[in-house]
Design a protein around this motif. Structure first.
Motif, PDB file in Angstrom:
ATOM      1  N   THR A 123       0.919  -1.228  -0.309  1.00 35.25           N
ATOM      2  CA  THR A 123      -0.195   0.138  -0.043  1.00 35.25           C
ATOM      3  C   THR A 123       1.156   0.869   0.232  1.00 35.25           C
ATOM      4  O   THR A 123       1.974   0.765   0.783  1.00 35.25           O
ATOM      5  CB  THR A 123      -1.228   0.332   1.126  1.00 35.25           C
ATOM      6  N   VAL A 124       0.894   2.150  -0.812  1.00 34.02           N
ATOM      7  CA  VAL A 124       1.538   3.894  -0.226  1.00 34.02           C
ATOM      8  C   VAL A 124       0.005   4.717  -0.311  1.00 34.02           C
ATOM      9  O   VAL A 124      -1.097   4.435  -0.250  1.00 34.02           O
ATOM     10  CB  VAL A 124       1.771   4.467  -2.253  1.00 34.02           C
ATOM     11  N   TYR A 125       0.302   5.849   0.175  1.00 41.57           N
ATOM     12  CA  TYR A 125      -0.602   6.538   0.754  1.00 41.57           C
ATOM     13  C   TYR A 125      -0.361   7.846   0.543  1.00 41.57           C
ATOM     14  O   TYR A 125       1.447   8.043   0.105  1.00 41.57           O
ATOM     15  CB  TYR A 125      -0.502   6.427   2.259  1.00 41.57           C
ATOM     16  N   LEU A 126      -1.007   8.405   0.585  1.00 45.46           N
ATOM     17  CA  LEU A 126      -0.582  10.550  -0.206  1.00 45.46           C
ATOM     18  C   LEU A 126      -1.013  11.027   1.242  1.00 45.46           C
ATOM     19  O   LEU A 126      -3.143  11.120   1.245  1.00 45.46           O
ATOM     20  CB  LEU A 126      -0.487  10.794  -0.842  1.00 45.46           C
ATOM     21  N   GLN A 127      -0.868  11.448   2.034  1.00 44.42           N
ATOM     22  CA  GLN A 127      -1.382  12.280   2.812  1.00 44.42           C
ATOM     23  C   GLN A 127      -1.306  14.028   2.514  1.00 44.42           C
ATOM     24  O   GLN A 127      -0.121  14.101   2.971  1.00 44.42           O
ATOM     25  CB  GLN A 127      -0.329  12.328   4.414  1.00 44.42           C
ATOM     26  N   MET A 128      -2.514  14.548   2.745  1.00 49.32           N
ATOM     27  CA  MET A 128      -3.003  16.131   2.113  1.00 49.32           C
ATOM     28  C   MET A 128      -2.896  16.706   3.211  1.00 49.32           C
ATOM     29  O   MET A 128      -4.192  16.461   4.226  1.00 49.32           O
ATOM     30  CB  MET A 128      -3.060  15.928   1.066  1.00 49.32           C
ATOM     31  N   ASN A 129      -2.412  17.745   3.582  1.00 52.60           N
ATOM     32  CA  ASN A 129      -2.126  18.523   4.947  1.00 52.60           C
ATOM     33  C   ASN A 129      -2.662  20.361   4.387  1.00 52.60           C
ATOM     34  O   ASN A 129      -1.585  20.066   2.739  1.00 52.60           O
ATOM     35  CB  ASN A 129      -1.333  18.554   5.604  1.00 52.60           C
ATOM     36  N   ALA A 130      -3.308  20.690   4.958  1.00 57.34           N
ATOM     37  CA  ALA A 130      -3.434  22.622   4.691  1.00 57.34           C
ATOM     38  C   ALA A 130      -3.924  22.411   3.945  1.00 57.34           C
ATOM     39  O   ALA A 130      -3.624  23.513   2.082  1.00 57.34           O
ATOM     40  CB  ALA A 130      -2.226  23.237   4.584  1.00 57.34           C
TER      41      ALA A 130
END
Length: 122
Positions: free
Chosen positions: A78-85
């Motif tokens: 699994t790959v993740y993309l944490q998106m903030n702001a």
């Protein structure tokens, strides 16, 4: 059959956060670079972030540097993309992608997911 399946998209207010996931199946992607692209309405698909097979190397589009973080869990494929702001201009369909190297993936991925919608309201 190799397959990439994204999840985690949704509607969020500007300044908020989301975490996208991409689950790989049908083959071992542990030796592949993985990444994320996005396509907003009326615009071309663009590279967002990439990570090499080991997770030690990453690359980001200038527009998301400092706000988005890509990571991977090879044990979970699994790959993740944490998106903030998040900003309204981040609104797009986000696609997971894979190729043998980050450079190759940014130019012409071998595998694509079906996409997940991210909408950021102002």
């Amino acid at each position: 059959q190799a397959q990439l399946v994204e999840s985690g998209g949704g509607l969020v207010q500007a300044g908020g956060s989301l975490r996208l996931s991409c689950a790989a199946s049908g083959r071992t992607f542990n030796t592949y670079a993985m990444g994320w692209f996005r396509q907003a309405p009326g615009k071309e698909r663009e590279f967002v972030a990439g990570i090499n097979w080991s997770g030690r190397a990453t690359r980001y589009a200038d527009s998301v540097k400092g706000r988005f973080t890509i990571s991977r869990d090879n044990a979970q494929n699994t790959v993740y993309l944490q998106m903030n702001a998040l900003k309204p201009e981040d609104t797009a369909v986000y696609y997971c992608a894979a190729h043998t190297t980050i450079t190759d993936m940014t130019q012409s991925p071998s595998y694509w997911g079906q996409g997940t919608q991210v909408t950021v309201s102002s």
